[in-house]
Design an enzyme around this catalytic site. Sequence first.
Site, short mmCIF file in Angstrom:
data_model
loop_
_atom_site.label_atom_id
_atom_site.label_comp_id
_atom_site.label_asym_id
_atom_site.label_seq_id
_atom_site.Cartn_x
_atom_site.Cartn_y
_atom_site.Cartn_z
N GLU A 37 56.14 -16.58 -5.72
CA GLU A 37 57.47 -16.85 -5.16
C GLU A 37 57.30 -17.40 -3.76
OE1 GLU A 37 59.42 -13.05 -4.96
OE2 GLU A 37 59.12 -12.70 -7.09
N CYS A 87 70.40 -32.76 43.65
CA CYS A 87 71.29 -32.82 44.82
C CYS A 87 70.79 -31.95 45.97
CB CYS A 87 72.71 -32.42 44.44
SG CYS A 87 72.86 -30.67 44.05
S1 IVH Z 1 58.11 -8.67 -1.93
C1 IVH Z 1 56.31 -4.50 -1.80
N1 IVH Z 1 58.84 -11.20 -2.00
O1 IVH Z 1 57.92 -10.64 3.59
C2 IVH Z 1 56.67 -5.92 -1.79
N2 IVH Z 1 58.73 -10.11 0.11
O2 IVH Z 1 55.49 -9.95 5.05
C3 IVH Z 1 57.90 -6.15 -1.04
N3 IVH Z 1 59.44 -11.50 2.01
O3 IVH Z 1 58.58 -7.20 3.90
C4 IVH Z 1 58.11 -7.53 -0.61
N4 IVH Z 1 59.88 -13.31 0.82
O4 IVH Z 1 60.61 -8.86 3.96
C5 IVH Z 1 58.60 -10.13 -1.22
N5 IVH Z 1 59.53 -13.40 -2.21
C6 IVH Z 1 59.27 -12.34 -1.45
C7 IVH Z 1 59.46 -12.36 -0.05
C8 IVH Z 1 59.17 -11.22 0.70
C9 IVH Z 1 59.86 -12.77 2.03
C10 IVH Z 1 59.25 -10.64 3.19
C11 IVH Z 1 59.64 -9.18 2.99
C12 IVH Z 1 58.36 -8.44 3.27
C13 IVH Z 1 57.63 -9.39 4.16
C14 IVH Z 1 56.14 -9.10 4.18
#
Ligand code: IVH
Length: 670
Positions: free
Chosen positions: A112, A410
């Site tokens: 993702e 100025c």
């Molecule tokens: S999964 C236990 N999927 O990135 C797994 N997190 O650096 C939980 N984030 O704390 C997270 N896109 O806030 C997941 N497609 C995605 C994400 C994502 C952004 C953020 C999330 C996480 C942080 C970690």
Amino acid sequence: MNPAERIAALRAEIRRHEDLYYLQQAPEIADAEFDALMRELDRLEREHPDLVTVDSPTQRVGGRPVEGFETVAHAAPMLSLDNAYSEEELRAFDDRVRRGLAAAGPVEYVAELKIDGLGIALTYENGALVRGATRGDGTFGEDVTSNVRVIRAIPLSITAGLPGRLEIRGEVYLPRRAFERINREREANEEPLFANPRNAAAGAMRNLDPRQVARRGLSAFVYEMVPSGPAAAAPSRHADMLHQLQAWRLPVEPHWRVCSGIDELLAFTHDWDEARQALDFDTDGVVVKVNDRAARDRLGATSKFPRWAVAFKFPAQQATTLLKTIAVNVGRTGAVTPFAVLEPVKLGGSTISLATLHNEQEVARRDIRERDTVIVEKGGDVIPKIVAPILSKRPDDSTPWRMPRTCPACQSDLRREAEEVVWRCMNASCPAKLQRGLMHFASRRAMNIEGLGESLARQLVESGLVRSYADLYHLKDDPQRLIDLERMGRKSAATLLDQIDRSRGSELWRLVYGIGIRHVGERGAQALAASFASMEDIERAPVEALETIRDIGPVVARSIRAFFDEPRNVEVVRALNEAGVNMTGTPSSPVTHGPLTGKTLVLTGTLAAMTREEAEAAIAARGGKVSGSVSRKTSYLVAGADAGSKLEKARALGVPVLTEDEFKALIMKA
Ligand code: IVH
């Protein structure tokens, strides 16, 4: 169609357009048409308060400011992700997973996009959104429900009646387009710019006033579901769970893909390192997750990270160059800000020669000096930033940079307010301020005078041809003086004069924006012009009336009032009026529907906290009428100090009488 049917039809139509806009990114109607549907629903619901439901689209906006955010416990810890910064590190992750699962062949993953925003946990109870919480320390977060409710991408209810309690995890982010608009407005107001959408989103989520949050235009994506109760008999594969979330009309970022083994994963990360530029949100990497839930359980987690997922980070775009000098810029409101002049360097497809340094404190804190060799980076940020000076390359005779104490244009002394970090030139006739003001007045989104850029604005000011915006409209009286300017000539002077002349007929909002009222950006100016028939009406409007306008909050309202309380500004507007600039518009949503619609109020006696005009405007702004005499039809008599015969008559007729405090309570509530 009766009101209940119309309300139901409007809600269905609004939800359909929200879906098209937020889930399918394929809107069918313009924003203005969408707003018109919302306004109609809002009006009908005000007329029929018994028909309002908590999940009506109108219930997103308009919550009152909250005192603070409460701490709440997450249903299960919100873990963070381990990072992989290179192909090797991603391969090492895959090796660990295969060893952990004793897998013979390739493991199935879901890749993702990693959304660069703020983690959020949404709780739905029996299908209704009941809570939104920030990640916090992972165990406890802050309850930001009031702010989450204004994010239109997040449904207030999912699949009606879905039983039980369900926690959904995702990311709140600021779309790039909204970010650019906010920064354009901040630039026009000479407020410090947000470095990137993430910071702007974080600032919004911490705001205690949901109405201001609504104006930011936040959005969201969801990517996980925490199983508990019958609602979430979790699918056995992550991909199925994403399909499930999509089916509930929750916003799932659509570019996820099932990848079999490391090679498909690497191909996905390569593709998106390039393709991400075209997205309307910032992504800083790819999140890789094991698809099979049972396999996830077997892999488990460390104290900080799950072992079944990793965040692959796209490589940062960095370069090293020489910082030649630190110069300062004087803005329209007199704000004096430092910036770095760099030896031009190629970075991410463009050549960079300037970088912002924000303010004096920032330069001192990071000890950035002239003649330093610096690392510059272009990330999600619009403006390239200086990551750090390379200290080993600093010249021996280098000294810390000092902010000038006088205006470079100025020479008057700069001043800094006690609470502020920004130094300002307070000289009302500073040529640099006028020059910037002219550039803003003439800019494309304001009066749209093509050709009036930096160099011409400077010459017009330096030559004394323009001392106030209205002088532009008198240039035609002596065209030779214009022709004599550098790089001007007869033909371009004629074109410019045409442009200036044409700008006289600009719509009212462009003028409102162009005169540079602090905190009034394009949207604010449009909202004002949609609510008032003329500049004069805006000029006279009390703060209470301004505040009732959608898109105008208390800070902006006060700033508009302060602007017109300054005689110099009123003079600028008067001169423009005399020069024949259009000062009127056709308000599309005059403030005629309000909580006092259909009510007639009579004022008598002296009010302590507001003038008669302010009270009248406050009533009008809420849809009420003011009458000079008391009759049986009078809804309320507002009695100030020393009320006389009107009070007696009202009592005799049984008309309700309000004290000043009761009146204030009525208009505050309204
Ligand atoms: S999964 C236990 N999927 O990135 C797994 N997190 O650096 C939980 N984030 O704390 C997270 N896109 O806030 C997941 N497609 C995605 C994400 C994502 C952004 C953020 C999330 C996480 C942080 C970690």
